[in-house]
Design an enzyme around this catalytic site. Structure first.
Site, PDB file in Angstrom:
ATOM      1  N   LYS A  37      -1.072   3.447   7.114  1.00  0.00           N
ATOM      2  CA  LYS A  37       0.177   3.605   6.369  1.00  0.00           C
ATOM      3  C   LYS A  37       1.003   2.350   6.630  1.00  0.00           C
ATOM      4  O   LYS A  37       1.651   2.226   7.680  1.00  0.00           O
ATOM      5  CB  LYS A  37       0.941   4.851   6.841  1.00  0.00           C
ATOM      6  CG  LYS A  37       2.229   5.108   6.070  1.00  0.00           C
ATOM      7  CD  LYS A  37       1.962   5.596   4.658  1.00  0.00           C
ATOM      8  CE  LYS A  37       3.266   5.947   3.944  1.00  0.00           C
ATOM      9  NZ  LYS A  37       3.035   6.519   2.614  1.00  0.00           N
ATOM     10  N   GLU A 110      -2.746   3.965   2.503  1.00  0.00           N
ATOM     11  CA  GLU A 110      -1.857   4.785   1.675  1.00  0.00           C
ATOM     12  C   GLU A 110      -0.549   4.054   1.405  1.00  0.00           C
ATOM     13  O   GLU A 110       0.192   3.700   2.322  1.00  0.00           O
ATOM     14  CB  GLU A 110      -1.567   6.128   2.348  1.00  0.00           C
ATOM     15  CG  GLU A 110      -0.716   7.023   1.468  1.00  0.00           C
ATOM     16  CD  GLU A 110      -0.264   8.293   2.164  1.00  0.00           C
ATOM     17  OE1 GLU A 110       0.778   8.838   1.762  1.00  0.00           O
ATOM     18  OE2 GLU A 110      -0.934   8.725   3.119  1.00  0.00           O
ATOM     19  N   PRO A 201      -5.856  21.541  -4.954  1.00  0.00           N
ATOM     20  CA  PRO A 201      -5.019  22.694  -5.310  1.00  0.00           C
ATOM     21  C   PRO A 201      -3.600  22.586  -4.752  1.00  0.00           C
ATOM     22  O   PRO A 201      -3.383  22.102  -3.645  1.00  0.00           O
ATOM     23  CB  PRO A 201      -5.768  23.878  -4.684  1.00  0.00           C
ATOM     24  CG  PRO A 201      -7.172  23.414  -4.529  1.00  0.00           C
ATOM     25  CD  PRO A 201      -7.073  21.948  -4.233  1.00  0.00           C
TER      26      PRO A 201
END
Length: 239
Positions: A37, A110, A201
């Protein structure tokens, strides 16, 4: 494919959960994984950031690295300026990813928000780091209305810069998808020119970590070490 850039089409669309799912699927396939990150914003000095969340969800075998942290939830260059802290250059991001790649099969970098979010005063961002690394980008997109435009713009920005893309993962697939979301399963690959590589999901980040790790490969296509099929998924949600 040792380094993959993970970029969203915007903010709050499930990028960290997708990064965690890709990490979990890769670990399940026997690969070593690091999550980088580069710039964490909007998190206090003692609070866990996105890299730590990837470790929580995907498992302690993940190597987590964060380069800089800024207190306000803003674009990294703005957050750095307001905090009186140094910005982060694409070269620094690339060097950190390359170091991790020497000891890991997969390094997931990311980003912060979208592809063109500014990291420094010169306007450089994640796309510039991707170019230095020669790394493909995985695009995380929303499911519903408006995602076609933002995903197509991201894909065009990648192509305009001569960058490659792996494909698109839907960051939060609703439990009860509306007509727009169901239509987008077919339309996203059409407008972006990129394959659909998964659908995570809604609420997956709230699962118990063990359940998350078991389920993650089923949300992602084989290109991401998973078993998910875009054809079967689209057939299950007819428009």
């Amino acid at each position: 494919m040792s380094v993959v850039i993970v970029s969203g089409t915007g903010t709050e669309i499930g990028k960290t959960v997708v990064t965690s799912a890709v990490a979990a699927a890769a670990l399940a396939a026997g690969r070593s994984v690091a999550v980088l990150k580069p710039a964490q914003t909007g998190v206090g000095p003692d609070e866990p950031g996105d890299a730590a969340e990837a470790v929580r969800l995907a498992g302690s075998a993940v190597t987590a690295v964060e380069l800089v942290r800024y207190p306000e939830p803003l674009a990294p260059d703005t957050a750095a300026r307001r905090a009186g802290l140094a910005t982060l250059s694409p070269a620094e991001i690339a060097r950190a990813a390359e170091r991790l790649a020497t000891h890991h099969d997969l390094v997931l970098v990311e980003g912060a928000g979208g592809l063109l979010v500014r990291f420094d005063e010169a306007g450089h961002g994640l796309a510039d780091a991707a170019r230095l690394l020669g790394a493909p980008t995985l695009v995380v997109a929303q499911a519903g209305l408006g995602t076609l435009n933002s995903t197509q713009l991201t894909a065009e920005a990648l192509r305009a810069r001569g960058l490659s893309a792996l494909g698109v993962v839907i960051g939060s697939w609703p439990r009860e998808p509306d007509l727009a979301a169901r239509c987008n399963l077919a339309d996203l690959p059409e407008v972006s020119g990129l394959p659909l590589l998964g659908a995570v999901p809604e609420g997956s980040g709230r699962l118990e970590p063990e359940e998350f790790r078991r389920a993650a490969p089923g949300w992602l296509a084989p290109a991401l070490s998973g078993t998910w099929s875009p054809e079967s998924f689209t057939a299950a949600w007819p428009a």
